[in-house]
Motif scaffolding. Structure first.
Motif, PDB file in Angstrom:
ATOM      1  N   LYS A  18       6.649   1.838   7.726  1.00 22.52           N
ATOM      2  CA  LYS A  18       7.747   1.021   7.162  1.00 22.52           C
ATOM      3  C   LYS A  18       7.750  -0.376   7.764  1.00 22.52           C
ATOM      4  O   LYS A  18       7.999  -1.355   7.065  1.00 22.52           O
ATOM      5  CB  LYS A  18       9.092   1.716   7.389  1.00 22.52           C
ATOM      6  CG  LYS A  18       9.352   2.805   6.340  1.00 22.52           C
ATOM      7  CD  LYS A  18      10.649   3.563   6.634  1.00 22.52           C
ATOM      8  CE  LYS A  18      10.755   4.814   5.775  1.00 22.52           C
ATOM      9  NZ  LYS A  18      11.698   5.793   6.347  1.00 22.52           N
ATOM     10  N   ASN A  19       7.431  -0.443   9.059  1.00 24.43           N
ATOM     11  CA  ASN A  19       7.369  -1.745   9.722  1.00 24.43           C
ATOM     12  C   ASN A  19       6.316  -2.668   9.131  1.00 24.43           C
ATOM     13  O   ASN A  19       6.440  -3.885   9.200  1.00 24.43           O
ATOM     14  CB  ASN A  19       7.050  -1.569  11.219  1.00 24.43           C
ATOM     15  CG  ASN A  19       8.320  -1.305  12.018  1.00 24.43           C
ATOM     16  OD1 ASN A  19       9.411  -1.644  11.576  1.00 24.43           O
ATOM     17  ND2 ASN A  19       8.164  -0.709  13.181  1.00 24.43           N
ATOM     18  N   ILE A  20       5.249  -2.069   8.610  1.00 25.00           N
ATOM     19  CA  ILE A  20       4.215  -2.932   8.011  1.00 25.00           C
ATOM     20  C   ILE A  20       4.396  -2.999   6.495  1.00 25.00           C
ATOM     21  O   ILE A  20       3.506  -3.394   5.769  1.00 25.00           O
ATOM     22  CB  ILE A  20       2.785  -2.463   8.361  1.00 25.00           C
ATOM     23  CG1 ILE A  20       2.535  -1.029   7.862  1.00 25.00           C
ATOM     24  CG2 ILE A  20       2.523  -2.554   9.862  1.00 25.00           C
ATOM     25  CD1 ILE A  20       1.070  -0.661   7.774  1.00 25.00           C
ATOM     26  N   LYS A  74       1.362   7.309  18.046  1.00 24.86           N
ATOM     27  CA  LYS A  74       1.696   5.873  18.099  1.00 24.86           C
ATOM     28  C   LYS A  74       0.540   5.068  18.670  1.00 24.86           C
ATOM     29  O   LYS A  74       0.166   4.030  18.129  1.00 24.86           O
ATOM     30  CB  LYS A  74       2.960   5.647  18.957  1.00 24.86           C
ATOM     31  CG  LYS A  74       4.247   5.938  18.194  1.00 24.86           C
ATOM     32  CD  LYS A  74       5.461   5.780  19.104  1.00 24.86           C
ATOM     33  CE  LYS A  74       6.586   6.710  18.686  1.00 24.86           C
ATOM     34  NZ  LYS A  74       7.637   6.818  19.714  1.00 24.86           N
ATOM     35  N   GLU A  75      -0.043   5.550  19.763  1.00 24.94           N
ATOM     36  CA  GLU A  75      -1.165   4.833  20.381  1.00 24.94           C
ATOM     37  C   GLU A  75      -2.355   4.731  19.420  1.00 24.94           C
ATOM     38  O   GLU A  75      -3.012   3.698  19.343  1.00 24.94           O
ATOM     39  CB  GLU A  75      -1.601   5.543  21.672  1.00 24.94           C
ATOM     40  CG  GLU A  75      -0.599   5.346  22.801  1.00 24.94           C
ATOM     41  CD  GLU A  75      -0.829   6.282  23.979  1.00 24.94           C
ATOM     42  OE1 GLU A  75       0.007   6.260  24.900  1.00 24.94           O
ATOM     43  OE2 GLU A  75      -1.840   7.035  23.968  1.00 24.94           O
ATOM     44  N   SER A  76      -2.595   5.807  18.683  1.00 29.95           N
ATOM     45  CA  SER A  76      -3.724   5.812  17.743  1.00 29.95           C
ATOM     46  C   SER A  76      -3.482   4.822  16.616  1.00 29.95           C
ATOM     47  O   SER A  76      -4.384   4.064  16.220  1.00 29.95           O
ATOM     48  CB  SER A  76      -3.909   7.206  17.143  1.00 29.95           C
ATOM     49  OG  SER A  76      -4.166   8.150  18.149  1.00 29.95           O
ATOM     50  N   LEU A  77      -2.263   4.843  16.080  1.00 33.09           N
ATOM     51  CA  LEU A  77      -1.946   3.936  14.975  1.00 33.09           C
ATOM     52  C   LEU A  77      -2.053   2.485  15.409  1.00 33.09           C
ATOM     53  O   LEU A  77      -2.582   1.638  14.670  1.00 33.09           O
ATOM     54  CB  LEU A  77      -0.539   4.216  14.459  1.00 33.09           C
ATOM     55  CG  LEU A  77      -0.461   5.217  13.321  1.00 33.09           C
ATOM     56  CD1 LEU A  77       0.998   5.460  12.930  1.00 33.09           C
ATOM     57  CD2 LEU A  77      -1.226   4.695  12.102  1.00 33.09           C
ATOM     58  N   ILE A  78      -1.561   2.187  16.600  1.00 31.28           N
ATOM     59  CA  ILE A  78      -1.622   0.806  17.094  1.00 31.28           C
ATOM     60  C   ILE A  78      -3.083   0.360  17.198  1.00 31.28           C
ATOM     61  O   ILE A  78      -3.427  -0.774  16.884  1.00 31.28           O
ATOM     62  CB  ILE A  78      -0.857   0.680  18.434  1.00 31.28           C
ATOM     63  CG1 ILE A  78       0.652   0.755  18.145  1.00 31.28           C
ATOM     64  CG2 ILE A  78      -1.207  -0.621  19.156  1.00 31.28           C
ATOM     65  CD1 ILE A  78       1.507   1.033  19.368  1.00 31.28           C
ATOM     66  N   ALA A  79      -3.951   1.296  17.600  1.00 35.79           N
ATOM     67  CA  ALA A  79      -5.374   0.963  17.774  1.00 35.79           C
ATOM     68  C   ALA A  79      -6.046   0.561  16.460  1.00 35.79           C
ATOM     69  O   ALA A  79      -7.005  -0.211  16.464  1.00 35.79           O
ATOM     70  CB  ALA A  79      -6.118   2.136  18.399  1.00 35.79           C
ATOM     71  N   PHE A 119       0.827  -1.203   0.000  1.00 32.75           N
ATOM     72  CA  PHE A 119       0.000   0.000   0.000  1.00 32.75           C
ATOM     73  C   PHE A 119       0.866   1.261   0.000  1.00 32.75           C
ATOM     74  O   PHE A 119       1.965   1.287   0.544  1.00 32.75           O
ATOM     75  CB  PHE A 119      -0.933  -0.011   1.206  1.00 32.75           C
ATOM     76  CG  PHE A 119      -1.946  -1.109   1.166  1.00 32.75           C
ATOM     77  CD1 PHE A 119      -2.860  -1.189   0.123  1.00 32.75           C
ATOM     78  CD2 PHE A 119      -1.992  -2.082   2.158  1.00 32.75           C
ATOM     79  CE1 PHE A 119      -3.807  -2.212   0.080  1.00 32.75           C
ATOM     80  CE2 PHE A 119      -2.931  -3.105   2.122  1.00 32.75           C
ATOM     81  CZ  PHE A 119      -3.826  -3.170   1.085  1.00 32.75           C
ATOM     82  N   LYS A 120       0.301   2.308  -0.626  1.00 40.55           N
ATOM     83  CA  LYS A 120       1.018   3.576  -0.753  1.00 40.55           C
ATOM     84  C   LYS A 120       0.448   4.613   0.227  1.00 40.55           C
ATOM     85  O   LYS A 120      -0.758   4.857   0.245  1.00 40.55           O
ATOM     86  CB  LYS A 120       0.889   4.099  -2.184  1.00 40.55           C
ATOM     87  CG  LYS A 120       1.583   3.220  -3.219  1.00 40.55           C
ATOM     88  CD  LYS A 120       1.217   3.638  -4.640  1.00 40.55           C
ATOM     89  CE  LYS A 120      -0.252   3.364  -4.928  1.00 40.55           C
ATOM     90  NZ  LYS A 120      -0.722   3.914  -6.209  1.00 40.55           N
TER      91      LYS A 120
END
Lengths: 158, 158, 158
Positions: free
Chosen positions: A31-33, A136-141, A2-3
């Motif tokens: 980048k990690n995903i 970070k917390e939002s993205l993890i959610a 995905f872009k």
């Protein structure tokens, strides 16, 4: 793959008075995903500038997903959700509800983030809060549901 | 010290057929947190009357925060959120999401309160439900975040 | 006894390529709670067709409650919430927040359902997700509050 595009919205970062840590935090996670980052910009808290960037990412760059960080608060210069809704064709209320309800488990101030999630053309736009920690917390959610969201957007998820 | 205004929206209270207990319940809690109450009015469930009061509190009285009570239900005369959105410049969805999700812990009917939270100029407007019990529960759910919300609104919270 | 209408929104079901299982799932639950079903239709994912049916159910048939299923996702043809908002006079955000937050207990993809709940005249319209499983889970989450919602709508619930 995905872009992605990342837009940091901050008066102080755009003037170089402050180092942007939230945009890089988003890019580290993407980048990690294994996501491709098409573009990363920093703009001031000005509605027209934000809208211009969002339209460019969606229409010209054909990003799959745009993350914004910053400008979701209650201050007079906080206009990121308002810019987003003006370029959006549809909204996805549940993504931002999930970000806030997960955020509430850490801090009640999460209720004050006005972020929205929306669709323009073939692109999802998600407003994240401003601080690197909250980003970070939002993205993890929401990270788990992004692949399915993007498959649905392309008509492959049904 | 923050400045508050309280608006009770109720046909029956405005005609004196019913004693307003919800407005005084809000004022009791505000006094406990050392807030100044600029104004308290009771109006009928009529959109134009509600809008007029909200605009007065925001623009003329420069209240920091306006609480409304009543008119958030599903009845044909329940128009408080609709009046609020018409005078608002921005919405703060997370505050009303928090009020409802905390309310759900007491009663599922909390899902039926259509209250919104919004910003007009330098003022936050928060729609609370109509009953004194629901008003107290809603206020307790959000009281912690109000100082930070008002600091942010004044550009001091970042 | 409350009067219901059920609208299945699906390109494939409307062409007969696929058997609609979600509409019948809704009707099964409504019958269990002793509701009368006024009408059940299947339409394609086309905004004007959906709006036409919703207006008919609300204005002509005077249904108390309309359930839609399908078209709440992120695909380009998913327009049920957008059609609903265009015919609505008021929204009831808490019902769809409750559907999603209960759904999250089963699957995080519940956050991607864009369903809304709204009022037109004397009718409540609730968008349910598309799959029979998600339809049942959503209905179970809100079934308790429907009688009170309909009483309020008729001005009897205060």
């Amino acid at each position: 793959m995905f872009k992605f595009a990342v837009l940091t919205v901050s008066d102080r970062c755009s003037k170089g008075e402050y180092e942007d840590k939230s945009g890089p935090a988003i890019m580290g996670i993407i980048k990690n995903i294994n996501g491709e980052i098409l573009r990363y910009d920093i703009v001031a808290d000005a509605k027209e500038l934000i809208k211009e960037k969002l339209v460019e990412y969606c229409d010209k760059l054909q990003a799959d997903l745009v993350f914004t960080t910053g400008g979701t608060g209650l201050g007079p210069r906080d206009v990121t959700p308002d810019a987003t809704v003006e370029v959006a064709q549809k909204t996805i209320p549940g993504i931002s509800e999930l970000i806030r309800s997960e955020g509430l488990k850490k801090t009640k101030n999460s209720a004050l983030s006005r972020g929205i999630s929306a669709i323009r053309g073939n692109t999802i736009i998600i407003n994240l809060p401003g601080s690197p920690k909250a980003v970070k917390e939002s993205l993890i959610a929401i990270l788990d549901i992004i692949p399915h969201a993007l498959d649905m957007l392309k008509g492959m998820g049904h």
